[in-house]
Design a protein around this motif. Structure first.
Motif, PDB file in Angstrom:
ATOM      1  N   UNK A 123      57.118  28.472  72.206  1.00 10.82           N
ATOM      2  CA  UNK A 123      57.459  29.614  71.358  1.00 10.82           C
ATOM      3  C   UNK A 123      56.243  30.075  70.578  1.00 10.82           C
ATOM      4  N   UNK A 124      56.206  31.371  70.314  1.00  5.23           N
ATOM      5  CA  UNK A 124      55.114  31.975  69.542  1.00  5.23           C
ATOM      6  C   UNK A 124      55.731  32.614  68.308  1.00  5.23           C
ATOM      7  N   UNK A 125      55.179  32.305  67.156  1.00  3.37           N
ATOM      8  CA  UNK A 125      55.626  33.061  65.987  1.00  3.37           C
ATOM      9  C   UNK A 125      54.407  33.671  65.310  1.00  3.37           C
ATOM     10  N   UNK A 126      54.675  34.715  64.547  1.00  7.19           N
ATOM     11  CA  UNK A 126      53.672  35.196  63.625  1.00  7.19           C
ATOM     12  C   UNK A 126      54.364  35.434  62.290  1.00  7.19           C
ATOM     13  N   UNK A 127      53.593  35.873  61.287  1.00  7.22           N
ATOM     14  CA  UNK A 127      54.062  35.694  59.916  1.00  7.22           C
ATOM     15  C   UNK A 127      54.748  36.919  59.301  1.00  7.22           C
ATOM     16  N   UNK A 128      55.060  37.923  60.126  1.00  9.19           N
ATOM     17  CA  UNK A 128      55.951  38.998  59.680  1.00  9.19           C
ATOM     18  C   UNK A 128      56.486  39.719  60.914  1.00  9.19           C
ATOM     19  N   UNK A 129      57.667  40.326  60.799  1.00  3.99           N
ATOM     20  CA  UNK A 129      58.218  41.061  61.946  1.00  3.99           C
ATOM     21  C   UNK A 129      57.327  42.232  62.366  1.00  3.99           C
ATOM     22  N   UNK A 130      56.758  42.968  61.402  1.00  5.23           N
ATOM     23  CA  UNK A 130      55.928  44.108  61.800  1.00  5.23           C
ATOM     24  C   UNK A 130      54.671  43.640  62.528  1.00  5.23           C
ATOM     25  N   UNK A 131      54.033  42.569  62.044  1.00  8.21           N
ATOM     26  CA  UNK A 131      52.838  42.074  62.738  1.00  8.21           C
ATOM     27  C   UNK A 131      53.210  41.573  64.151  1.00  8.21           C
ATOM     28  N   UNK A 132      54.430  41.032  64.304  1.00  3.96           N
ATOM     29  CA  UNK A 132      54.872  40.585  65.640  1.00  3.96           C
ATOM     30  C   UNK A 132      54.884  41.774  66.600  1.00  3.96           C
ATOM     31  N   UNK A 133      55.260  42.950  66.082  1.00  2.69           N
ATOM     32  CA  UNK A 133      55.229  44.148  66.945  1.00  2.69           C
ATOM     33  C   UNK A 133      53.795  44.641  67.121  1.00  2.69           C
ATOM     34  N   UNK A 134      53.033  44.671  66.031  1.00  3.80           N
ATOM     35  CA  UNK A 134      51.669  45.211  66.099  1.00  3.80           C
ATOM     36  C   UNK A 134      50.793  44.449  67.100  1.00  3.80           C
ATOM     37  N   UNK A 191      52.927  40.803  75.272  1.00  8.51           N
ATOM     38  CA  UNK A 191      54.030  41.619  75.818  1.00  8.51           C
ATOM     39  C   UNK A 191      54.724  40.856  76.941  1.00  8.51           C
ATOM     40  N   UNK A 192      53.917  40.190  77.771  1.00  3.01           N
ATOM     41  CA  UNK A 192      54.503  39.432  78.882  1.00  3.01           C
ATOM     42  C   UNK A 192      55.401  38.311  78.350  1.00  3.01           C
ATOM     43  N   UNK A 193      55.088  37.818  77.157  1.00  5.08           N
ATOM     44  CA  UNK A 193      55.886  36.726  76.592  1.00  5.08           C
ATOM     45  C   UNK A 193      56.837  37.215  75.500  1.00  5.08           C
ATOM     46  N   UNK A 194      57.087  38.516  75.473  1.00  6.72           N
ATOM     47  CA  UNK A 194      57.839  39.107  74.356  1.00  6.72           C
ATOM     48  C   UNK A 194      59.116  38.344  73.963  1.00  6.72           C
ATOM     49  N   UNK A 195      59.930  37.864  74.935  1.00  9.83           N
ATOM     50  CA  UNK A 195      61.156  37.167  74.507  1.00  9.83           C
ATOM     51  C   UNK A 195      60.881  35.902  73.694  1.00  9.83           C
ATOM     52  N   UNK A 196      59.684  35.360  73.823  1.00  7.57           N
ATOM     53  CA  UNK A 196      59.363  34.119  73.092  1.00  7.57           C
ATOM     54  C   UNK A 196      58.621  34.369  71.789  1.00  7.57           C
ATOM     55  N   UNK A 197      58.386  35.657  71.464  1.00  2.00           N
ATOM     56  CA  UNK A 197      57.602  35.977  70.260  1.00  2.00           C
ATOM     57  C   UNK A 197      58.544  36.369  69.129  1.00  2.00           C
ATOM     58  N   UNK A 198      58.338  35.809  67.946  1.00  2.00           N
ATOM     59  CA  UNK A 198      59.129  36.280  66.805  1.00  2.00           C
ATOM     60  C   UNK A 198      58.271  36.319  65.548  1.00  2.00           C
ATOM     61  N   UNK A 199      58.747  37.074  64.571  1.00  2.00           N
ATOM     62  CA  UNK A 199      58.031  37.193  63.297  1.00  2.00           C
ATOM     63  C   UNK A 199      58.870  36.586  62.189  1.00  2.00           C
ATOM     64  N   UNK A 202      51.559  43.201  69.746  1.00  2.00           N
ATOM     65  CA  UNK A 202      51.917  43.510  71.139  1.00  2.00           C
ATOM     66  C   UNK A 202      51.431  44.898  71.553  1.00  2.00           C
ATOM     67  N   UNK A 203      50.643  45.546  70.689  1.00  2.00           N
ATOM     68  CA  UNK A 203      50.079  46.864  71.031  1.00  2.00           C
ATOM     69  C   UNK A 203      48.570  46.745  71.230  1.00  2.00           C
ATOM     70  N   UNK A 204      47.971  47.647  72.033  1.00  2.00           N
ATOM     71  CA  UNK A 204      46.521  47.585  72.234  1.00  2.00           C
ATOM     72  C   UNK A 204      45.748  47.717  70.917  1.00  2.00           C
ATOM     73  N   UNK A 205      46.267  48.471  69.966  1.00  2.00           N
ATOM     74  CA  UNK A 205      45.544  48.647  68.689  1.00  2.00           C
ATOM     75  C   UNK A 205      45.541  47.349  67.887  1.00  2.00           C
ATOM     76  N   UNK A 206      46.625  46.598  67.946  1.00  2.00           N
ATOM     77  CA  UNK A 206      46.753  45.430  67.065  1.00  2.00           C
ATOM     78  C   UNK A 206      46.539  44.091  67.758  1.00  2.00           C
ATOM     79  N   UNK A 207      46.525  44.101  69.096  1.00  2.00           N
ATOM     80  CA  UNK A 207      46.538  42.823  69.812  1.00  2.00           C
ATOM     81  C   UNK A 207      45.170  42.198  70.016  1.00  2.00           C
TER      82      UNK A 207
END
Ligand code: ADP
Ligand code: GLC
Length: 483
Positions: free
Chosen positions: A212-223, A238-246, A225-230
C-alpha cells in the motif's frame, strides 16, 4: 480488535532528531496507534543525537559487516517510544544533519547509509529479532524505500508493507552499478523493480513494491498522480491508483497545546483568546520589533526552500508592511533566501525580524503571538505549521495546494457567513494572488469581532492524531488481509 505489531522505519524522529515534519509524524503516530491496539516499534539510524538519550538498551542483533563495518541493533526506549537503533558508527556517527555534511552537501555514501536502514528493517520483518515480529513494515520516504524491496526479493514469508510519501521531491536516486553492493539481485533492476530511468530509485522501489502507498493528504494523493505534481512518478502512481490513499497528518496535541505550553508568556484557550496579546508583546520584544498591539504581525516558521514559496513574501513585503504591519520569520536553509530576509530586516528595522536557525521555543512563541501565519508553498504534501497555527489562534494564510487546501477554509463571504472560515487561501501560487489574500486578511483583521471568529473556528477544529491513527489502523488491517 486484533492487536498488531508495526515496525515504523524512519530517518528522523521527534524529539530526538528532526529536520522537518517527518520527525513530528513519526514521533506522534506510535502513541496514537497504541489506542488502536497497535504496537509500534520505530527503527532509526544511530546518529550522534540518538544514542546518548536511550534507556533500557539491549543489543538484539549483530552484523559483522553492514556496508563497511560492524554494527549492532539496539532495542531501547526513549520517552514513550519503543525503538530499534542501528549502532553503526562508520555510517551514522558523523556531524551535520542526517542527510548532509556540515557544509551542506549530500553524504557521498547516502545509498549505503539508507540501504542499511532498509536492510535491517527487512531483517526485523523476517522475524530475525526475537520478541518483536512485525505484521506490517511501514516505511517513510525514500530513506526507507528499499525496505519493501528487500522484503519482496526474497523467498521467506514476509509481513505486509506500507510506504508513506512525505515529499515526492526527494527520491533517493543512485547509480545502477551499486545494485550488487546493495545486495539486490540482477532481476530487481527492471521497470517493475528498483530501476528508474537507468538509476536505482529508492522511493520508486518502495512505491513499486509496497503493498500500500499512502501520502499525507487527500489532495496531495491526487496531485502526485498528475504530471505536474508527480515529479516523474505519476505514471507509476496512476498504475497503482487503487492502492494509493491520502491520510491527513495531525499534530501532537500535548506538545502543541496553547493552554499548557510552557514556552508561552501567557497560556490561553478558546475562551481567553485575548490573552494572546501578552504573547504578541513578548514576541515583538524578543525579536526587536516595535512593541505595538495595533501593528498586524505576520509570522513564518519554515524551512527556507524553493518548495515553501517564501520568495513571494519577499516580493510582497513593501505592500505587506504598509500601515506599519510586521513580519517575524523563523527559518533556515537556502543561503540566498536567508540573506534576502536578513537584508529585509535591515531595510525595515522594527518591522521585519528574522531568526535564521532552528529554534523549537521560538516556533511556539511565533504560533502563540503572531496574528497570521504565512504558508505560501508551491507544493505542500500536508504541512503542519498551519495546523499548529489554527490550534494557537494564529490565522493561516496559505496557497491552495496539497494539505494546505485540505485543512484551511478560506474566509470568503459565504464561509464567513456560515461561521466555517479558518484562514485565507490563494491560487495560483503567484505574487498577485498572494497579495490579494494578504490584503483580504488585513481588511478582516481590522474588524476585531470577525477576526476573533476566525480564530475561534480554527481553535475548535480537531487537528489531533485520533482520526488519522484510525485510518492507518484500518489500512494496516486491510493490507494484511490481502497478502
Ligand atoms: P516540512 O516537513 O516540509 O518542513 P511541515 O510543516 O510538515 O513542513 O513541518 C515543519 C515542522 O518543522 C513543524 O513542526 C515546524 O514547526 C518545524 N520547523 C520548521 N522550521 C523550523 C525552525 N526554523 N525552527 C523550529 N522549528 C521549525
Ligand atoms: C514533508 C512535507 C510536509 C509534511 C511533512 C510530514 O516534509 O513537506 O508537507 O507535512 O513531510 O508529513
Amino acid at each position: 480488535m486484533m492487536p498488531l505489531n508495526v515496525l515504523s522505519v524512519t530517518s528522523e524522529l521527534f524529539p530526538i532528531i528532526k529536520t522537518g515534519g517527518l520527525a513530528d509524524v513519526a514521533g506522534a503516530l506510535p502513541g496514537a496507534l497504541a489506542k488502536e491496539g497497535i504496537r509500534v516499534v520505530t527503527l532509526l539510524p544511530g546518529y550522534p543525537a540518538v544514542l546518548p538519550g536511550l534507556d533500557k538498551m539491549e543489543v538484539v542483533r549483530s552484523y559483522d559487516d553492514l556496508w563497511g563495518g560492524p554494527a549492532r541493533l539496539i532495542a531501547a526506549r526513549a520517552g514513550h517510544l519503543d525503538l530499534f537503533v542501528i549502532d553503526a558508527p562508520h555510517l551514522f556517527d558523523r556531524p551535520g544533519s542526517p542527510y548532509l555534511t556540515p557544509d551542506g552537501r549530500d553524504w557521498p555514501d547516502n545509498a549505503r547509509r539508507f540501504a542499511a536502514l532498509s536492510r535491517v528493517a527487512a531483517d526485523i520483518g523476517f522475524g530475525l529479532v526475537p520478541g518483536f515480529v512485525p505484521d506490517v513494515v511501514h516505511a517513510h520516504d525514500w530513506q526507507a524505500g528499499l525496505a519493501p524491496a528487500y522484503l519482496h526479493f526474497d523467498d521467506r514469508p514476509r509481513p505486509g508493507t506500507v510506504i508513506t510519501v512525505h515529499n515526492i521531491a526527494f527520491q533517493g536516486l543512485f547509480p545502477a552499478d551499486l545494485l550488487y553492493e546493495l545486495g539486490l539481485p540482477p532481476s530487481a533492476f527492471t521497470i517493475d523493480g528498483v530501476e528508474y530511468y537507468g538509476q536505482i530509485g529508492f522511493l520508486k522501489a518502495g512505491l513499486q513494491l509496497a503493498d500500500r502507498i499512502t501520502t499525507v493528504s487527500p489532495t496531495y494523493a491526487r496531485e502526485i498522480q498528475t504530471p505536474e505534481g508527480g515529479m516523474g512518478l505519476d505514471g507509476l502512481l496512476r498504475a497503482r491508483a487503487p492502492d494509493v490513499s491520502g491520510i491527513l497528518n495531525g499534530v501532537d496535541e500535548d506538545i502543541w497545546n496553547p493552554a499548557t505550553d510552557p514556552n508561552l508568556k501567557a497560556r490561553f484557550g478558546p475562551d481567553a483568546i485575548e490573552a494572546r496579546a501578552f504573547n504578541k508583546e513578548a514576541l515583538q520584544r524578543r525579536l526587536g520589533l516595535t512593541v505595538d498591539p495595533d501593528a498586524m504581525l505576520f509570522g513564518v516558521v519554515s524551512r527556507l526552500s524553493e518548495q515553501k514559496g517564501l520568495d513571494l513574501v519577499l516580493g510582497a513585503l513593501p505592500v505587506l508592511l504598509e500601515d506599519g504591519a510586521q513580519l517575524a520569520l523563523l527559518g533556515a536553509g537556502d543561503r540566498i533566501l536567508e540573506s534576502s530576509f536578513q537584508a529585509a530586516a535591515a531595510v525595515y528595522p522594527g518591522q521585519v525580524a528574522c531568526f535564521l536557525g532552528y529554534d523549537e521555543v521560538l516556533a511556539h512563541q511565533i504560533q502563540g503571538g503572531s496574528d497570521a501565519l504565512l504558508v505560501p508553498s508551491r507544493f505542500e504534501p500536508c504541512g503542519l505549521t498551519q495546523l499548529c497555527a489554527m490550534r494557537y489562534g494564529n490565522v493561516p494564510i496559505v496557497s491552495r495546494v496539497g494539505g494546505l487546501a485540505d485543512t484551511v477554509i478560506d474566509a470568503n463571504e459565504m464561509a464567513v457567513a456560515a461561521g466555517a472560515a479558518t484562514g485565507f487561501q490563494f491560487s495560483p501560487v503567484s505574487l498577485p494572488a498572494a497579495l490579494e489574500a494578504f490584503s483580504r486578511a488585513k481588511r478582516l483583521w481590522s474588524d476585531a469581532d470577525a477576526w476573533r471568529r476566525l480564530q475561534a473556528n480554527g481553535m475548535a477544529l480537531d487537528v489531533g492524531w485520533s482520526r488519522p491513527a484510525r485510518q492507518y489502523a484500518d489500512l494496516y488491517r486491510e493490507c494484511l488481509e490481502e497478502i
